[in-house]
Motif scaffolding. Sequence first.
Motif, short mmCIF file in Angstrom:
data_model
loop_
_atom_site.label_atom_id
_atom_site.label_comp_id
_atom_site.label_asym_id
_atom_site.label_seq_id
_atom_site.Cartn_x
_atom_site.Cartn_y
_atom_site.Cartn_z
N MET A 1 0.82 -1.20 0.00
CA MET A 1 0.00 0.00 0.00
C MET A 1 0.86 1.26 0.00
O MET A 1 0.63 2.16 -0.78
N ILE A 2 1.84 1.33 0.89
CA ILE A 2 2.71 2.51 0.97
C ILE A 2 3.55 2.61 -0.29
O ILE A 2 3.76 3.71 -0.81
N GLU A 3 4.01 1.49 -0.80
CA GLU A 3 4.82 1.51 -2.02
C GLU A 3 4.01 2.04 -3.20
O GLU A 3 4.52 2.80 -4.02
N THR A 4 2.75 1.67 -3.27
CA THR A 4 1.88 2.17 -4.33
C THR A 4 1.71 3.67 -4.22
O THR A 4 1.75 4.38 -5.23
N MET A 5 1.52 4.18 -3.00
CA MET A 5 1.37 5.61 -2.81
C MET A 5 2.64 6.36 -3.15
O MET A 5 2.60 7.44 -3.75
N VAL A 6 3.79 5.81 -2.81
CA VAL A 6 5.07 6.44 -3.13
C VAL A 6 5.28 6.47 -4.64
O VAL A 6 5.73 7.49 -5.19
N ASN A 7 4.93 5.39 -5.32
CA ASN A 7 5.05 5.37 -6.77
C ASN A 7 4.12 6.39 -7.42
O ASN A 7 4.49 7.07 -8.38
N TRP A 8 2.91 6.51 -6.89
CA TRP A 8 1.94 7.47 -7.42
C TRP A 8 2.44 8.90 -7.19
O TRP A 8 2.35 9.74 -8.08
#
Length: 47
Positions: free
Chosen positions: A1-8
């Motif tokens: 979840m956090i990795e997805t937000m960082v990528n976004w």
Amino acid sequence: MIETMVNWAGQSSTAWWVLSVAVFFILIEAIRTSADVFWADMVEDED
């Protein structure tokens, strides 16, 4: 979840979306609070 937000958040288009939304809200608030200044010439009755 956090990795997805960082990528976004790391995408360049994200900054443009955030900037666009901020400008939109600033413009709406400016028009709403100073409606008298913007529209005074149009709504005044000339007697």
